[in-house]
Design a protein around this motif. Structure first.
Motif, PDB file in Angstrom:
ATOM      1  N   ARG A  70       0.862  -1.187   0.000  1.00 48.65           N
ATOM      2  CA  ARG A  70       0.000   0.000   0.000  1.00 48.65           C
ATOM      3  C   ARG A  70       0.894   1.231   0.000  1.00 48.65           C
ATOM      4  NH1 ARG A  70      -2.457  -3.760  -0.885  1.00 48.65           N
ATOM      5  NH2 ARG A  70      -4.332  -4.632   0.059  1.00 48.65           N
ATOM      6  N   PHE A  71       0.793   2.021  -1.062  1.00 46.76           N
ATOM      7  CA  PHE A  71       1.613   3.225  -1.155  1.00 46.76           C
ATOM      8  C   PHE A  71       0.729   4.461  -1.202  1.00 46.76           C
ATOM      9  CE2 PHE A  71       4.087  -0.076  -3.491  1.00 46.76           C
ATOM     10  CZ  PHE A  71       5.121  -0.184  -2.584  1.00 46.76           C
ATOM     11  N   GLY A  72       1.360   5.619  -0.956  1.00 49.07           N
ATOM     12  CA  GLY A  72       0.651   6.885  -1.063  1.00 49.07           C
ATOM     13  C   GLY A  72       0.257   7.154  -2.507  1.00 49.07           C
ATOM     14  N   ASN A  73      -0.523   8.200  -2.712  1.00 52.92           N
ATOM     15  CA  ASN A  73      -0.983   8.560  -4.053  1.00 52.92           C
ATOM     16  C   ASN A  73       0.208   9.020  -4.902  1.00 52.92           C
ATOM     17  OD1 ASN A  73      -2.086   9.657  -6.305  1.00 52.92           O
ATOM     18  ND2 ASN A  73      -3.510  11.022  -5.240  1.00 52.92           N
ATOM     19  N   PRO A  74       0.526   8.291  -5.974  1.00 57.70           N
ATOM     20  CA  PRO A  74       1.739   8.620  -6.731  1.00 57.70           C
ATOM     21  C   PRO A  74       1.613   9.916  -7.524  1.00 57.70           C
ATOM     22  CG  PRO A  74       0.541   6.863  -7.833  1.00 57.70           C
ATOM     23  CD  PRO A  74      -0.183   7.130  -6.538  1.00 57.70           C
ATOM     24  N   THR A  75       0.398  10.402  -7.675  1.00 55.18           N
ATOM     25  CA  THR A  75       0.242  11.648  -8.416  1.00 55.18           C
ATOM     26  C   THR A  75      -0.328  12.749  -7.513  1.00 55.18           C
ATOM     27  OG1 THR A  75      -1.940  10.955  -9.172  1.00 55.18           O
ATOM     28  CG2 THR A  75      -0.104  10.476 -10.631  1.00 55.18           C
ATOM     29  N   GLY A  76      -0.318  12.525  -6.223  1.00 55.73           N
ATOM     30  CA  GLY A  76      -0.870  13.498  -5.289  1.00 55.73           C
ATOM     31  C   GLY A  76       0.184  14.456  -4.753  1.00 55.73           C
ATOM     32  N   VAL A  77      -0.146  15.164  -3.679  1.00 56.70           N
ATOM     33  CA  VAL A  77       0.766  16.177  -3.132  1.00 56.70           C
ATOM     34  C   VAL A  77       2.096  15.578  -2.669  1.00 56.70           C
ATOM     35  CG1 VAL A  77      -0.815  18.015  -2.475  1.00 56.70           C
ATOM     36  CG2 VAL A  77      -0.558  16.024  -0.974  1.00 56.70           C
ATOM     37  N   SER A  78       2.054  14.364  -2.136  1.00 55.83           N
ATOM     38  CA  SER A  78       3.303  13.732  -1.692  1.00 55.83           C
ATOM     39  C   SER A  78       3.752  12.668  -2.683  1.00 55.83           C
ATOM     40  CB  SER A  78       3.115  13.081  -0.324  1.00 55.83           C
ATOM     41  OG  SER A  78       2.755  14.039   0.618  1.00 55.83           O
TER      42      SER A  78
ATOM     43  N   ASP B 168      -0.854  -7.891  -4.009  1.00 57.38           N
ATOM     44  CA  ASP B 168      -1.516  -6.769  -4.671  1.00 57.38           C
ATOM     45  C   ASP B 168      -0.836  -5.454  -4.296  1.00 57.38           C
ATOM     46  OD1 ASP B 168      -2.360  -6.422  -2.077  1.00 57.38           O
ATOM     47  OD2 ASP B 168      -4.451  -6.049  -2.579  1.00 57.38           O
ATOM     48  N   THR B 169      -1.112  -4.428  -5.067  1.00 56.23           N
ATOM     49  CA  THR B 169      -0.534  -3.115  -4.827  1.00 56.23           C
ATOM     50  C   THR B 169      -1.638  -2.085  -4.978  1.00 56.23           C
ATOM     51  OG1 THR B 169       1.516  -3.855  -5.835  1.00 56.23           O
ATOM     52  CG2 THR B 169       1.248  -1.492  -5.574  1.00 56.23           C
ATOM     53  N   ARG B 170      -1.789  -1.237  -3.981  1.00 56.62           N
ATOM     54  CA  ARG B 170      -2.814  -0.200  -4.083  1.00 56.62           C
ATOM     55  C   ARG B 170      -2.245   1.132  -3.651  1.00 56.62           C
ATOM     56  NH1 ARG B 170      -8.489  -2.720  -4.195  1.00 56.62           N
ATOM     57  NH2 ARG B 170      -8.017  -4.918  -3.956  1.00 56.62           N
ATOM     58  N   PHE B 171      -2.842   2.169  -4.189  1.00 58.48           N
ATOM     59  CA  PHE B 171      -2.374   3.521  -3.911  1.00 58.48           C
ATOM     60  C   PHE B 171      -3.501   4.313  -3.255  1.00 58.48           C
ATOM     61  CE2 PHE B 171      -0.239   1.864  -7.675  1.00 58.48           C
ATOM     62  CZ  PHE B 171       1.097   2.057  -7.348  1.00 58.48           C
ATOM     63  N   HIS B 172      -3.182   5.028  -2.193  1.00 58.66           N
ATOM     64  CA  HIS B 172      -4.214   5.801  -1.489  1.00 58.66           C
ATOM     65  C   HIS B 172      -3.466   6.867  -0.698  1.00 58.66           C
ATOM     66  CE1 HIS B 172      -7.189   6.866   1.536  1.00 58.66           C
ATOM     67  NE2 HIS B 172      -8.105   6.104   0.942  1.00 58.66           N
ATOM     68  N   GLU B 173      -3.967   8.091  -0.744  1.00 57.48           N
ATOM     69  CA  GLU B 173      -3.196   9.160  -0.094  1.00 57.48           C
ATOM     70  C   GLU B 173      -3.080   8.951   1.412  1.00 57.48           C
ATOM     71  OE1 GLU B 173      -5.355  12.415  -1.538  1.00 57.48           O
ATOM     72  OE2 GLU B 173      -7.072  12.136  -0.199  1.00 57.48           O
ATOM     73  N   GLY B 174      -3.944   8.112   1.966  1.00 54.38           N
ATOM     74  CA  GLY B 174      -3.840   7.792   3.386  1.00 54.38           C
ATOM     75  C   GLY B 174      -2.529   7.110   3.752  1.00 54.38           C
ATOM     76  N   TYR B 175      -1.801   6.627   2.737  1.00 56.69           N
ATOM     77  CA  TYR B 175      -0.513   5.970   2.996  1.00 56.69           C
ATOM     78  C   TYR B 175       0.674   6.875   2.646  1.00 56.69           C
ATOM     79  CZ  TYR B 175      -3.603   1.883   2.884  1.00 56.69           C
ATOM     80  OH  TYR B 175      -4.616   0.992   3.109  1.00 56.69           O
ATOM     81  N   ASP B 176       0.387   8.144   2.371  1.00 54.06           N
ATOM     82  CA  ASP B 176       1.473   9.061   1.985  1.00 54.06           C
ATOM     83  C   ASP B 176       2.612   9.057   3.005  1.00 54.06           C
ATOM     84  OD1 ASP B 176       0.263   9.804  -0.337  1.00 54.06           O
ATOM     85  OD2 ASP B 176      -0.296  11.823   0.295  1.00 54.06           O
ATOM     86  N   ASP B 177       2.250   9.058   4.291  1.00 60.45           N
ATOM     87  CA  ASP B 177       3.276   9.135   5.335  1.00 60.45           C
ATOM     88  C   ASP B 177       3.600   7.784   5.947  1.00 60.45           C
ATOM     89  OD1 ASP B 177       3.581  11.870   5.168  1.00 60.45           O
ATOM     90  OD2 ASP B 177       1.886  12.249   6.506  1.00 60.45           O
ATOM     91  N   ASN B 178       2.923   6.758   5.532  1.00 60.93           N
ATOM     92  CA  ASN B 178       3.084   5.463   6.172  1.00 60.93           C
ATOM     93  C   ASN B 178       2.668   4.375   5.194  1.00 60.93           C
ATOM     94  OD1 ASN B 178       2.785   4.442   9.540  1.00 60.93           O
ATOM     95  ND2 ASN B 178       2.595   3.034   7.823  1.00 60.93           N
TER      96      ASN B 178
ATOM     97  N   ASN C 237       0.275   2.882  12.703  1.00 63.92           N
ATOM     98  CA  ASN C 237       0.517   3.304  11.327  1.00 63.92           C
ATOM     99  C   ASN C 237      -0.115   4.670  11.142  1.00 63.92           C
ATOM    100  OD1 ASN C 237       1.785   0.894   9.927  1.00 63.92           O
ATOM    101  ND2 ASN C 237       0.017  -0.039  10.935  1.00 63.92           N
ATOM    102  N   GLN C 238       0.703   5.681  11.271  1.00 62.12           N
ATOM    103  CA  GLN C 238       0.171   7.042  11.233  1.00 62.12           C
ATOM    104  C   GLN C 238       1.283   8.005  10.848  1.00 62.12           C
ATOM    105  OE1 GLN C 238      -1.087   7.394  15.275  1.00 62.12           O
ATOM    106  NE2 GLN C 238       0.999   7.464  16.061  1.00 62.12           N
ATOM    107  N   SER C 239       0.875   9.217  10.526  1.00 53.30           N
ATOM    108  CA  SER C 239       1.864  10.232  10.149  1.00 53.30           C
ATOM    109  C   SER C 239       2.279  11.000  11.394  1.00 53.30           C
ATOM    110  CB  SER C 239       1.239  11.181   9.142  1.00 53.30           C
ATOM    111  OG  SER C 239       0.169  11.859   9.758  1.00 53.30           O
ATOM    112  N   SER C 240       3.278  11.868  11.220  1.00 56.21           N
ATOM    113  CA  SER C 240       3.750  12.654  12.353  1.00 56.21           C
ATOM    114  C   SER C 240       2.642  13.555  12.887  1.00 56.21           C
ATOM    115  CB  SER C 240       4.954  13.482  11.933  1.00 56.21           C
ATOM    116  OG  SER C 240       4.668  14.143  10.721  1.00 56.21           O
ATOM    117  N   SER C 241       1.724  13.935  11.997  1.00 57.36           N
ATOM    118  CA  SER C 241       0.641  14.803  12.458  1.00 57.36           C
ATOM    119  C   SER C 241      -0.451  13.998  13.141  1.00 57.36           C
ATOM    120  CB  SER C 241       0.075  15.584  11.277  1.00 57.36           C
ATOM    121  OG  SER C 241      -0.331  14.693  10.273  1.00 57.36           O
ATOM    122  N   GLY C 242      -0.283  12.688  13.208  1.00 55.88           N
ATOM    123  CA  GLY C 242      -1.235  11.875  13.957  1.00 55.88           C
ATOM    124  C   GLY C 242      -2.345  11.271  13.125  1.00 55.88           C
ATOM    125  N   GLY C 243      -2.395  11.596  11.809  1.00 50.60           N
ATOM    126  CA  GLY C 243      -3.446  11.017  10.966  1.00 50.60           C
ATOM    127  C   GLY C 243      -3.200   9.537  10.753  1.00 50.60           C
TER     128      GLY C 243
END
Lengths: 171, 279, 761
Positions: free
Chosen positions: C137-145, C175-185, C563-569
């Motif tokens: 699971r990776f972050g959005n490859p075309t998003g902000v991060s 499988d491999t999926r992309f979702h911005e929820g994984y940008d930091d993790n 599994n969260q970002s530094s901002s706690g999300g």
């Protein structure tokens, strides 16, 4: 500036260097170095903005340098990376694939990302430390002999059919 | 008394295709034993009739694929046996070891005359797994103990490597065609230098090269992974694809031999194990 | 200074993850201020990663027992019965873990050691490892991060091929999926599987015989260093501080391969001589954990001498030698009488000391009847604790608070199938995964029948001379997780089961990896509870092997919190499930490529208006929606039964499950999988221009069969109906629209290559 190059090394012991050294010791016990270091070596040809641009590239692309596992420096200041053993006599040899997708791909990626770099060239830099008392000339000769794989019994670090080999000038 | 020819499969530190390779040799009517890199004496004592250097990552491809393994003592024995005419096959990493030991092309004794350089593909680097088609060169069909049964048509086999591009020195280019054994082509046998038909940018589309005498073959694709029809992907085109499709849901799929078997059957033929009809 | 203050100080100074209360509990066990080694040992043992202290009470509801289960959760890997061949019983060994946090920091090494760890778990049950899967699971490859997400994706896949390929274990997809929820993790979940003779299972405890005979502990493999120090606790803390890298291990697949060969030789010898032994890999907590657990689970004590440990760095403090997480090591408990012979195999036959300078095998401990865990360093006792406190766990009952997401559906749902399908096919989630798989070696060992992408699940023929095939698939949908955590759990099981069933295999076991945020947050803990309930519910409904008598057993798994970002999300709740199936005769296995023009396509599973989280909403309407497909347990069971019956009758010519992109995309994928010299397409029934029919992700299947075979089915279930026909035209169409697939093929195949590896955006 026509070229800025950087050297990158693993913070942990480099397994390839370890295997290379133990192999050299086995096949050339008389002439092998006592110490061997391995670096990724990246040359950035004609970087507009010079070192500043290269610094930006390095901090941007963790594929080139991941600070969590690697240290890097500009090659003209790479002393900080070396494990200086004053007792040893050091040589450096640069091994570059004559045709190389890695270099071509990074050239394209940087161009696409609007970095002003004409070309990127990836090489491996080997640093060999010979016993004290070895003359520089002797050390350089040994280095070439250990590097250029011309015969099944001679050389290890580079295959001259597919790779360019250049012995760097003593620092 | 030895009634079946013995094929030695060498295990280097980091080899990983030794078991399936030994197994398909046995399926082809020969004996096969795996020898560890330091079983020099055992290997010598058992006097094998042929040698296979299997695929894998000997010494993890450190420094350069094949080069560290090429310096192992056991390679001296392989070198001598090859010189004496015994069939030797290097598959993938095994091919890299043969090239780095100077056994192929072998124009001059022990000289390193070729390299298996990193794949050269536009926009891509690193490892590539893919099914390709191969065609054997005429002379190779005649002289190589590994190719006698291959025939003239294109055969599908998989590749799986990061360093598979045959390269030669400028001064040797005039004689490269003499060592050409197998080339990459499309399913109709047509050669082109374009990716993905030539999957790594290899010189002259070479997938395998041999020594002058033809007994040593360095082969980048993996015939042992195309030994059975059930190993062939369902989407493979061409004649072999037709055979594969026709075997869907057929119990015969479990026992029918695939294109990779031809290499091992060739060796069996070389040892005179095949009946006249089979040849 | 009183004990409490001393403990407070030492926790801070040493950066321990344990709470003050936990350290006091430890002090109680040893009856004094704990030594540094004891503190680090228990810090690992009581970490979330090792102790399941938050999750244990919830996990209790997972069904883990069925008649085929040999070893359930608890040891390094789970074991179920697989087949009998020539009088030998073969068992399937499976394990499933996460390596999320290390992969975010060091993608190449993190992913590599992830495979290394899970493969060791299967090896140490005595099995040959015959496959691995990566669920990424990776972050959005075309998003902000996007830049970071792409670099992490590249790195993780590099780690997988550099390590996994070298190991000689075929990669069976995932499988491999992309979702911005994984940008930091990012999430890197790994599954390994293998086979062991039923009478040759190795166990991770010192055997009964050690009560009467002298047993020693051999440590074999890489020389111990400081690289992994603190790794286990690292996995249980959030990613706020990326400088914490000493914690990430360096993998060595080459040594691992040689070590595995040596282990095989040693284990075979022990079995041949009928010598009982204990065998366990070193993971979190290093030597300290392996020695104490081997002893404690066998009811003995152990006396460990750290001076006998082969180290690559001199002068390491005892707690580092004991707790470092250096990769590629195993602990083996054997009688002293056989020790020399075993050392000879590792050190002479396989030359470990030459191949890995400084490495090898040595005796580092002796088991004792006195039930005490004792460690000596330079003649000084550096740890001394009663063994029973090592096995005594620790449990927290975390608070939870129901926090459902309000249902919001899009206002309108315009439909233009050619354009919608293009958008879905050319999105990072809909595009072909072949650029990723092209890096993986899926064929080493020569046992692979269906590679990734050729069928809904990979199929291998793992046991020589035996026709039994293994099918395996792993799944989990982050958009369902985000919208409805219960259904995310249920559908993770459901989809993996469908993928296995589609090939014609009967699911026999499952594993799970539960990836969530911080369990101390009540809303996160609620998500976790919901996910586990969903999984348990689905497993109870899908006991296909026992015809409903037993559930589908979960035999191994892992929980990954924080599994969260530094901002706690937090990441989207991400229960990921792998399902393993058996097909008695692999020649009957079915792939997904369309075969014969004139055949009909049967839809299994009526479409429902439940497009929440669907690929259509995301790609075409840029909306997540709210109403996630329901999990209809009985219907799922009946549908799977029907698909398996068709497979058994040999009438399914191709099968594909309906998931992302719905019925329409499933049909397209069946066409895209065809031979390039025998292209096929689909004409759907009249009037198909309804988003619910075309794109709803209500679970189901498409089956290709001949009209005669369909007619021949006497009792057609009411959930099955004809929806289209196979043609020799490479397109998908209905009477009012058409998409030429040659228009999208190239872009669909190369999209991920261009975005991820070439940075073409």
């Amino acid at each position: 500036m026509t070229e800025v190059s950087i050297a990158v090394r693993l913070k942990a012991p480099d397994p390839a260097a370890m295997t290379a050294l133990s192999t050299l010791k086995r096949i050339n016990p008389a002439t092998c170095p006592c110490s061997l270091e391995r670096y990724d070596y990246w040359r950035f040809i004609k970087p507009g903005g010079g070192k500043v641009t290269v610094e930006k590239i390095v901090s941007h692309f963790h594929d080139i340098v991941n600070p969590n596992k690697q240290s890097w420096s500009f090659s003209d200041e790479s002393g900080s990376l070396h494990s200086w053993d004053e007792e040893l006599v050091w040589t450096e040899v640069l091994v570059t694939d004559k045709v190389d997708s890695i270099s071509e791909n990074w050239t394209e990626i940087l161009r696409r990302n609007k970095y002003e770099v004409e070309r990127v060239m990836y090489s491996v830099l080997w640093r060999l430390g010979f016993p004290s008392g070895t003359s520089i000339a002797d050390a350089r000769e040994r280095t070439l002999a250990l590097t250029v794989t011309s015969h099944r019994d001679h050389g290890l670090l580079a295959n001259p059919i597919s790779q360019n080999i250049s012995l760097l000038d003593p620092v | 008394m030895k009634n079946r020819p013995l094929v030695a499969v060498l295990q280097f530190p980091g080899s990983n295709c030794e078991y399936e390779t030994a197994s398909v040799v046995r399926e082809s009517g020969m004996d096969s034993l795996i020898f560890r890199w330091n079983q020099w004496k055992e290997l010598s004592d058992s006097a094998p009739d042929a040698f296979i250097l299997p695929g894998g990552f000997a010494f993890q491809d450190r420094v350069r694929a094949g080069t560290v393994a090429a310096k192992e003592e056991i390679m001296d024995l392989v070198f001598n046996q090859a010189q004496s005419g015994k069939p030797v096959l290097g598959i993938c990493n095994g091919a890299q070891i043969l090239v780095e030991s100077g056994l192929v092309p072998g124009w001059e004794n022990g000289r390193i005359e070729s390299a298996l350089a990193a794949n050269h593909i536009h926009g891509r680097s690193g490892y590539l797994s893919r099914w390709v088609f191969l065609r054997a060169k005429k002379r190779a069909l005649r002289v190589s103990p590994w190719l006698g049964m291959i025939g003239n048509s294109a055969i599908p086999v998989p590749i799986a490597h990061a360093e598979g591009r045959f390269v030669f020195a400028e001064e040797d280019l005039h004689r490269v065609s003499k060592c050409a054994a197998l080339v990459y082509c499309d399913e109709n046998g047509v050669e082109t230098a374009d990716y993905p038909v030539n999957p790594n940018g290899s010189f002259m589309n070479l997938a395998g090269i041999m020594n002058k005498e033809g007994n040593v073959l360095a082969l980048m694709p993996h015939p042992e992974r195309a030994f059975w029809m059930w190993q062939i992907p369902p989407w493979v085109p061409g004649v072999w694809g037709d055979r594969r499709t026709s075997l869907n849901h057929d119990p015969a799929l479990a026992v029918e031999k695939g294109p990779g078997e031809l290499f091992f059957r060739s060796l069996a033929g070389y040892f005179g194990l095949l009946s006249r009809e089979e040849v | 200074m009183d004990l409490r203050d001393k403990l407070k100080d030492v926790i801070r100074e040493r950066g321990l993850a344990m709470t003050l209360q936990e350290s006091e509990k430890l002090a109680g066990y040893v009856g004094r201020m704990p030594t540094p080694l004891e503190l680090h040992l228990f810090d690992t043992m009581w970490s979330e990663h090792c102790s399941y202290k938050s999750s244990k009470p919830v996990l209790a509801q997972l069904p883990t027992q069925a008649s085929n289960v040999v070893v359930g959760p608890g040891e390094d890997a789970g074991i179920v019965r697989f087949c009998t061949c020539d009088g030998v019983d073969w068992d399937l060994v499976v394990a499933h873990e996460s390596h999320n946090h290390p992969s975010q920091v060091l993608p190449v090494e993190g992913a590599a050691t992830g495979i290394g760890g899970i493969v060791r778990d299967v090896y140490c049950m005595g099995a040959n490892v015959t496959g691995s899967l990566d669920l990424l699971r990776f972050g959005n490859p075309t998003g902000v991060s996007g830049e970071r997400a792409r670099a992490i994706c590249r790195g993780v896949i590099e780690g997988i091929w550099k390590y996994g390929n070298a190991l000689g274990v075929p990669n069976l997809g995932g499988d491999t999926r992309f979702h911005e929820g994984y940008d930091d993790n990012c999430l890197v979940n790994v599954v390994a599987l293998g086979f062991v003779r039923h009478d040759r299972i190795a166990h991770s405890f010192v055997p009964e015989e050690a009560h009467t005979e002298k047993y020693v502990l051999i440590l074999a493999g890489k020389s111990t260093d400081d690289t992994g120090f603190g790794g286990a606790t690292f996995a249980s803390a959030d990613l706020s501080d990326l400088t914490e890298k000493g914690a990430v291990q360096v993998a060595d697949p080459f040594l691992k391969r040689v070590l595995s060969e040596a282990n095989r030789t040693v284990l075979d010898m022990l079995f041949e001589k009928e010598i009982p032994f204990g065998f366990k890999d070193l993971g979190a907590g290093g030597i300290a954990c392996v020695t104490s657990e081997l002893a404690a689970h066998g009811g003995l004590g152990i006396h460990v001498d750290l001076d006998e440990v082969l180290v690559s760095i001199q002068g390491l403090p005892p707690e580092v030698i004991a707790c470092a997480e250096t990769q590629e090591r195993y602990g083996l408990a054997i009688p002293e009488s056989i020790a020399e012979e075993v050392l000879e195999i590792y050190n002479k036959s396989f030359e470990l000391p030459r191949l890995f300078p400084g490495g090898g095998a040595s005796i580092i401990g002796r088991f004792t009847k006195d039930p005490v865990y004792r460690v000596i360093h330079r003649g000084i006792e550096v740890a001394c604790a009663p063994v029973n406190c090592i096995t005594e766990g620790i449990v927290y009952n975390r608070e939870w608070k129901s926090s459902p997401i309000p249902l919001i559906e899009p206002d309108s749902r315009p439909v233009d199938p050619p354009s919608d399908l293009k958008k879905m096919l050319l999105s990072p989630d809909g595009a072909s995964r072949s650029p990723i798989w092209s890096y993986y070696d899926s064929e080493v060992q020569g046992t692979t029948h269906f590679r990734p992408g050729e069928a809904d699940a990979c199929v291998t023929v793992p046991i020589k001379g035996c026709k039994a095939g293994l099918a395996v698939s792993g799944d989990g949908n982050p958009w369902y997780g985000q919208l409805e955590p219960f259904l995310a759990g249920a559908h993770a099981v459901g989809e993996a089961v469908r993928n296995v069933v589609a090939t014609g295999a009967v699911p026999i076991a499952a594993t799970d990896c539960l990836n969530y945020g911080n369990p101390e947050k009540p809303d996160v803990f609620w998500q976790f509870r919901q996910g586990v309930e969903g999984i348990a519910h689905a497993c109870r409904n899908l006991g296909l092997e026992s015809e409903g008598e037993h559930p589908l057993p979960i035999v191994s798994g892992n929980v990954s919190f924080y599994n969260q970002s530094s901002s706690g999300g937090s990441i989207p709740p991400s229960p990921i499930v792998a399902v393993f199936g058996r097909i008695d005769d692999f020649t009957r296995a079915t792939d997904l490529s369309l075969k014969t023009p004139g055949n009909i396509i049967i839809l299994i599973g009526p479409r429902e208006d439940e497009l929440g989280g669907s690929l259509y909403y995301r790609s075409c309407l840029e909306h997540s929606g709210g109403k996630v497909p329901l999990f209809r347990g009985e219907l799922e069971y009946e549908m799977a039964r029907f698909v398996l019956d068709c497979a058994e009758a040999g009438i399914s010519q191709s099968v594909h499950d309906i998931s992302e992109g719905g019925l329409a995309l499933a049909a397209v994928e069946m066409a895209l999988a065809t031979r390039k010299d025998a292209r096929r397409g689909v004409i759907l029934e009249k009037g198909f221009a309804d988003p619910v029919i075309l794109y709803s992700e209500t679970p189901g299947y498409l089956i290709e069969m001949s009209p005669e075979d369909w007619e021949g089915i006497s009792a057609k279930p009411d959930f099955a109906a004809i929806v289209g026909k196979v043609t020799d035209d490479f397109s998908i169409s209905s009477d009012i629209w058409k998409l030429e697939l040659s228009e999208v093929l190239e872009e669909y195949t190369t999209l991920l290559d261009r975005i991820i590896w070439r940075e073409e955006l």
